[in-house]
Design a protein around this motif. Sequence first.
Motif, PDB file in Angstrom:
ATOM      1  N   ILE A  66       0.836  -1.206   0.000  1.00  0.00           N
ATOM      2  CA  ILE A  66       0.000   0.000   0.000  1.00  0.00           C
ATOM      3  C   ILE A  66       0.871   1.256   0.000  1.00  0.00           C
ATOM      4  O   ILE A  66       0.536   2.274  -0.606  1.00  0.00           O
ATOM      5  N   SER A  67       2.015   1.170   0.666  1.00  0.00           N
ATOM      6  CA  SER A  67       2.878   2.354   0.804  1.00  0.00           C
ATOM      7  C   SER A  67       3.450   2.846  -0.527  1.00  0.00           C
ATOM      8  O   SER A  67       3.891   3.992  -0.616  1.00  0.00           O
ATOM      9  N   VAL A  68       3.471   2.006  -1.570  1.00  0.00           N
ATOM     10  CA  VAL A  68       4.027   2.432  -2.861  1.00  0.00           C
ATOM     11  C   VAL A  68       2.942   2.942  -3.802  1.00  0.00           C
ATOM     12  O   VAL A  68       3.238   3.362  -4.921  1.00  0.00           O
ATOM     13  N   CYS A  69       1.685   2.896  -3.360  1.00  0.00           N
ATOM     14  CA  CYS A  69       0.573   3.267  -4.235  1.00  0.00           C
ATOM     15  C   CYS A  69       0.313   4.777  -4.212  1.00  0.00           C
ATOM     16  O   CYS A  69       0.233   5.384  -3.142  1.00  0.00           O
ATOM     17  N   LYS A  70       0.140   5.339  -5.391  1.00  0.00           N
ATOM     18  CA  LYS A  70      -0.239   6.747  -5.541  1.00  0.00           C
ATOM     19  C   LYS A  70      -0.519   7.003  -7.016  1.00  0.00           C
ATOM     20  O   LYS A  70      -0.258   6.144  -7.878  1.00  0.00           O
ATOM     21  N   ASP A  71      -1.048   8.151  -7.298  1.00  0.00           N
ATOM     22  CA  ASP A  71      -1.354   8.522  -8.681  1.00  0.00           C
ATOM     23  C   ASP A  71      -0.087   8.470  -9.536  1.00  0.00           C
ATOM     24  O   ASP A  71       0.933   9.066  -9.196  1.00  0.00           O
ATOM     25  N   GLY A  72      -0.150   7.708 -10.628  1.00  0.00           N
ATOM     26  CA  GLY A  72       0.987   7.598 -11.531  1.00  0.00           C
ATOM     27  C   GLY A  72       1.941   6.463 -11.230  1.00  0.00           C
ATOM     28  O   GLY A  72       2.821   6.162 -12.050  1.00  0.00           O
ATOM     29  N   ALA A  73       1.803   5.807 -10.083  1.00  0.00           N
ATOM     30  CA  ALA A  73       2.703   4.706  -9.725  1.00  0.00           C
ATOM     31  C   ALA A  73       2.391   3.474 -10.573  1.00  0.00           C
ATOM     32  O   ALA A  73       1.252   3.235 -10.966  1.00  0.00           O
ATOM     33  N   SER A  74       3.418   2.690 -10.842  1.00  0.00           N
ATOM     34  CA  SER A  74       3.259   1.470 -11.635  1.00  0.00           C
ATOM     35  C   SER A  74       2.669   0.348 -10.781  1.00  0.00           C
ATOM     36  O   SER A  74       3.040   0.163  -9.622  1.00  0.00           O
ATOM     37  N   PHE A  75       1.753  -0.422 -11.363  1.00  0.00           N
ATOM     38  CA  PHE A  75       1.139  -1.535 -10.640  1.00  0.00           C
ATOM     39  C   PHE A  75       2.164  -2.611 -10.267  1.00  0.00           C
ATOM     40  O   PHE A  75       2.023  -3.289  -9.249  1.00  0.00           O
ATOM     41  N   LYS A  76       3.199  -2.769 -11.079  1.00  0.00           N
ATOM     42  CA  LYS A  76       4.158  -3.843 -10.816  1.00  0.00           C
ATOM     43  C   LYS A  76       4.990  -3.591  -9.557  1.00  0.00           C
ATOM     44  O   LYS A  76       5.614  -4.522  -9.036  1.00  0.00           O
ATOM     45  N   LYS A  77       4.978  -2.352  -9.064  1.00  0.00           N
ATOM     46  CA  LYS A  77       5.700  -2.074  -7.819  1.00  0.00           C
ATOM     47  C   LYS A  77       5.088  -2.838  -6.648  1.00  0.00           C
ATOM     48  O   LYS A  77       5.780  -3.160  -5.678  1.00  0.00           O
ATOM     49  N   ILE A  78       3.793  -3.109  -6.734  1.00  0.00           N
ATOM     50  CA  ILE A  78       3.111  -3.831  -5.645  1.00  0.00           C
ATOM     51  C   ILE A  78       3.706  -5.226  -5.484  1.00  0.00           C
ATOM     52  O   ILE A  78       4.077  -5.646  -4.384  1.00  0.00           O
ATOM     53  N   GLY A  79       3.796  -5.966  -6.598  1.00  0.00           N
ATOM     54  CA  GLY A  79       4.357  -7.315  -6.538  1.00  0.00           C
ATOM     55  C   GLY A  79       5.808  -7.331  -6.116  1.00  0.00           C
ATOM     56  O   GLY A  79       6.244  -8.224  -5.389  1.00  0.00           O
TER      57      GLY A  79
END
Length: 417
Positions: free
Chosen positions: A304-317
């Motif tokens: 959740i901490s890497v999520c924001k407008d414009g962030a890449s979805f692959k950062k979650i994994g």
Amino acid sequence: PDGPYYGNVPTISEQRCHFCVPQIRSHIRRAAAASSPSKTLSKTLPVRSTFGMALKVPICQLCWVSPAPTPSRDPGERWSFLVGQPLKTSFPSAVPGKEIFQRSCVIVSRKLSGLEEAMRIRRARELQSSVKVRKRPPLRRGKVSGKLLVPDHIPRPPYVDSGLLPELSSEHQVHNDEGIACMRAACELAAHVLDHAGTLVRPSVTTNEIDKAVHKMIIDAGAYPSPLGYGGFPKSVCTSVNECMCHGIPDSRQLQDGDIINIDVTVYLNGCHGDTSKTFLCGNVNEPTKRLVKVTEECLERAISVCKDGASFKKIGKRISEHAEKYGYGVVERFVGHGVGTVFHSEPLILHHRNDRSGCMVEGETFTIEPILTMGSIESITWDDGWTTVTADGSRAAQFEHTILITRTGAEVLTKC
């Protein structure tokens, strides 16, 4: 011989040392030459890696490093070592003005590459999964009672009447202010229902009793339990015990002391779905299982901490995998997060493992992140009921889930009490 300087001295070519490499040979020989050796041909050198692992290895007096055989390497390849200044310690003799010997220690540190560390973690996981010790009986299906009724005045999602599994919507669910308010209300209710369900978890309680309590709380709030009738699912909540990864159907099985159970709650309120889940401890749970549950929750928080407008979805994994691998846990690839809002399941699909999936987050969109971690294999088996999915090797699994709203500077967790 009395020592490496008092007789037949073994040369480096005769007794190669593990750390005896060109870039440090001259440095450590100078340290050795500055001391008066004792009659003992070997000493002990503490070695600490950059990952905090410490060990003591025997070192030869000639070069102050381990006399272990040199690994098979290309002669021109250089090892990434860091060598500190020698530390000298004198041990005085009983005769004034004389000393027995001086001891010199050279601190050697080898930096492990990311690939080496990944391979070490993989070997540890393979070793762990190869030893199958079952201290408890496997999960067995209990008796499933009939589905509970919902008052006619409560609005139902479109899929309920069809009884078919809806197709995944290809549209990302991005909301205006009115839609965000609706999502907040649905997610807040889901969070309170989940919190109440967790208070019921204790030995001897059946998952069917938890389902009844969840169902009542949802309909009392004027909402519909989203799982009920979704693709024919017969209950109002998912209860996944021990090795069950997800989609467990509540039944007559009683919870046992030491169990873990994931309770997955989704409510449909005012045309919006709020989706959340949490893994609870039942009674006295052993420490390895507690650690699995704790790390799984931490993975969700880090994602959740890497999520924001414009962030890449692959950062979650990437973020989830990095944290899970530190503890040797597997990240299940089969089940994913999803867009949620007026539609129960839609794009984007949120992969919890490392991936190269394209796409970026947009302000105002809502989706779930719901990683599943296992203590062993990430492979799964689905029972013939079409829903209950367990780990292939019987190892325990844990899951946590939140619905989040993407904002300009971060993410708002909508399913927090």
